[in-house]
Design an enzyme around this catalytic site. Structure first.
Site, PDB file in Angstrom:
ATOM      1  N   LYS A  54       0.839  -1.207   0.000  1.00  0.00           N
ATOM      2  CA  LYS A  54       0.000   0.000   0.000  1.00  0.00           C
ATOM      3  C   LYS A  54       0.875   1.259   0.000  1.00  0.00           C
ATOM      4  CE  LYS A  54      -3.824  -2.438   2.136  1.00  0.00           C
ATOM      5  NZ  LYS A  54      -4.771  -2.658   3.231  1.00  0.00           N
ATOM      6  N   GLN A  98      -4.629  -1.362   9.569  1.00  0.00           N
ATOM      7  CA  GLN A  98      -4.607  -2.714   8.988  1.00  0.00           C
ATOM      8  C   GLN A  98      -5.188  -3.728   9.967  1.00  0.00           C
ATOM      9  OE1 GLN A  98      -3.764  -3.192   5.825  1.00  0.00           O
ATOM     10  NE2 GLN A  98      -3.835  -5.408   5.791  1.00  0.00           N
ATOM     11  N   ASP A 121     -11.071   2.980   3.969  1.00  0.00           N
ATOM     12  CA  ASP A 121     -11.365   1.546   3.952  1.00  0.00           C
ATOM     13  C   ASP A 121     -12.872   1.288   3.838  1.00  0.00           C
ATOM     14  OD1 ASP A 121      -9.467  -0.471   3.994  1.00  0.00           O
ATOM     15  OD2 ASP A 121      -8.955  -0.144   6.105  1.00  0.00           O
TER      16      ASP A 121
HETATM   17  N1  L34 Z   1      -7.953  -2.313   7.245  1.00  0.00           N
HETATM   18  N2  L34 Z   1      -7.278  -4.448   6.732  1.00  0.00           N
HETATM   19  C1  L34 Z   1      -7.774  -3.267   6.330  1.00  0.00           C
HETATM   20  N3  L34 Z   1      -8.084  -3.006   5.042  1.00  0.00           N
HETATM   21  C2  L34 Z   1      -7.912  -3.952   4.097  1.00  0.00           C
HETATM   22  O1  L34 Z   1      -8.288  -3.734   2.832  1.00  0.00           O
HETATM   23  C3  L34 Z   1      -7.363  -5.184   4.472  1.00  0.00           C
HETATM   24  N4  L34 Z   1      -7.064  -6.187   3.557  1.00  0.00           N
HETATM   25  C4  L34 Z   1      -7.284  -7.571   3.955  1.00  0.00           C
HETATM   26  C5  L34 Z   1      -6.577  -7.791   5.296  1.00  0.00           C
HETATM   27  N5  L34 Z   1      -6.697  -6.664   6.192  1.00  0.00           N
HETATM   28  C6  L34 Z   1      -7.093  -5.424   5.818  1.00  0.00           C
HETATM   29  C7  L34 Z   1      -6.072  -6.119   2.668  1.00  0.00           C
HETATM   30  O2  L34 Z   1      -5.477  -5.100   2.376  1.00  0.00           O
HETATM   31  C8  L34 Z   1      -6.640  -8.338   2.815  1.00  0.00           C
HETATM   32  N6  L34 Z   1      -5.848  -7.346   2.105  1.00  0.00           N
HETATM   33  C9  L34 Z   1      -4.978  -7.637   1.032  1.00  0.00           C
HETATM   34  C10 L34 Z   1      -4.271  -6.641   0.369  1.00  0.00           C
HETATM   35  C11 L34 Z   1      -3.409  -6.938  -0.665  1.00  0.00           C
HETATM   36  C12 L34 Z   1      -3.234  -8.232  -1.077  1.00  0.00           C
HETATM   37  C13 L34 Z   1      -3.926  -9.234  -0.431  1.00  0.00           C
HETATM   38  C14 L34 Z   1      -4.793  -8.937   0.614  1.00  0.00           C
HETATM   39  C15 L34 Z   1      -2.278  -8.504  -2.176  1.00  0.00           C
HETATM   40  O3  L34 Z   1      -1.676  -7.613  -2.712  1.00  0.00           O
HETATM   41  N7  L34 Z   1      -2.070  -9.761  -2.566  1.00  0.00           N
HETATM   42  C16 L34 Z   1      -1.129 -10.145  -3.581  1.00  0.00           C
HETATM   43  C17 L34 Z   1      -0.092 -11.064  -3.001  1.00  0.00           C
HETATM   44  C18 L34 Z   1       0.722 -10.378  -1.967  1.00  0.00           C
HETATM   45  C19 L34 Z   1       1.654 -11.281  -1.196  1.00  0.00           C
HETATM   46  O4  L34 Z   1       2.626 -11.758  -1.789  1.00  0.00           O
HETATM   47  O5  L34 Z   1       1.398 -11.501  -0.025  1.00  0.00           O
HETATM   48  C20 L34 Z   1      -1.896 -10.817  -4.701  1.00  0.00           C
HETATM   49  O6  L34 Z   1      -1.424 -10.771  -5.828  1.00  0.00           O
HETATM   50  O7  L34 Z   1      -2.934 -11.406  -4.412  1.00  0.00           O
END
Ligand code: L34
Length: 294
Positions: A54, A98, A121
């Site tokens: 982020k 988060q 959010d």
């Molecule tokens: N407050 N908490 C708050 N807001 C959110 O919107 C989130 N979320 C969830 C968990 N807690 C939170 C996220 O940001 C899940 N989440 C999230 C964000 C990004 C990715 C996955 C979940 C993401 O970028 N995933 C990548 C892989 C990243 C890695 O290697 O770990 C993908 O390509 O899916």
């Protein structure tokens, strides 16, 4: 038939390019720089990875951004005071705490503490309520990103059978509400499945669009999916590590088998995840514009 792979990564890049133009213009024309703070409590590895992504996205867009790391044992009052400090900081337009938070901190209290105008959010009850009645508000990032992927995939949602697996506050519940709304990308017949659902397969088999946010690796198998369905996999499960120590990720659906049956499917990684981050950027730009009266 092999499914079209819906690349969230590519869609996210396209939207970020559009946002960059908007941010540059906001800065040059109006002297407004979107400001985002991401607050991370503790060092959960998944949370560290998401918050880092982020911050990187915010930096690339030219935001004013702060990564505020707090120890896992921070007192609830101290966290609430920290949020209040950012509520009162005019350079900050978006505040993200988060999740999950350590158990000694009351998550609801924390989410209530964020000024709804800075709640990028979309988790504050004021924004949740506005979303439910279809008023303009900050939409929660993951469901908003999924909506965008569904619209861009060209799938017809009006009158479609949409089945959501999972009822969390951050994905399942808002997703259901968005798919119900009577407008483009919504207007669907929506079913929600959860841990107490009987005969889950009877529901999932009917889905024209199947959205899975169960939080368990590969709970949806090919026999549970209708031929030609659009499958959105929200799960990011860490199922192990490579010899180099990198996390091995897998979704909530059995991608390899289902891609032979579905008409379109999102991969993990590179599907919904990058969209979540992009929608946070979009909401922050919206917050900055609203704060400037634009
Ligand atoms: N407050 N908490 C708050 N807001 C959110 O919107 C989130 N979320 C969830 C968990 N807690 C939170 C996220 O940001 C899940 N989440 C999230 C964000 C990004 C990715 C996955 C979940 C993401 O970028 N995933 C990548 C892989 C990243 C890695 O290697 O770990 C993908 O390509 O899916």
């Amino acid at each position: 038939m092999s499914a079209k792979i819906i690349s969230g990564k590519e869609v996210a890049e396209t939207i970020r390019k559009e946002l960059k133009v908007e941010v540059d213009e906001l800065k040059e024309k109006y002297g407004v720089t979107p400001g985002l703070v991401t607050i991370l409590v503790g060092e959960n590895p998944a949370s560290v990875s998401y918050v880092t992504a982020k911050q990187k996205a915010a930096h690339e867009l030219g935001f004013y951004s702060i990564q505020d790391n707090q120890p896992a044992d921070i007192a609830e009052d101290a966290l609430l005071a920290l949020i209040e400090k950012y509520n009162n900081n005019p350079a900050i337009h978006g505040i993200l705490v988060q999740l999950p938070l350590p158990r000694h901190v009351n998550e609801t209290k924390v989410l209530y503490a964020i000024n709804p105008d800075k709640d990028v959010d979309g988790f504050h009850p004021v924004n949740v309520g506005k979303m439910v009645i279809g008023e303009r508000c900050f939409l929660p990032c993951t469901p908003h990103g999924i909506l965008e992927l569904i619209i861009r995939s060209g799938a017809q949602t009006k009158g479609a059978e949409v089945v959501v697996v999972g009822r969390s506050n951050i994905v399942g519940k808002p997703m259901v509400n968005l798919m119900l709304q009577k407008r483009a990308g919504g207007d669907a017949t929506v079913t929600v499945c959860h841990t107490s659902t009987k005969n889950m397969v009877e529901h999932t088999k009917r889905a024209d669009i199947l959205i899975v946010a169960a939080g368990r690796p590969k709970v949806i198998t090919a026999d549970m999916v209708k031929d030609g369905a659009v499958v959105i996999d929200v799960g990011v499960n860490r199922i192990g590590k490579t010899p180099e120590g990198k996390a091995i990720l897998c979704g909530d659906v059995d991608f390899d088998a289902i891609k032979e049956k579905a008409s379109a499917i999102t991969p993990v990684p590179g599907g919904v995840g990058p969209m979540t981050i992009t929608m946070l950027m979009k909401n922050t730009v919206q917050a900055a514009k609203q704060a400037a009266g634009l």
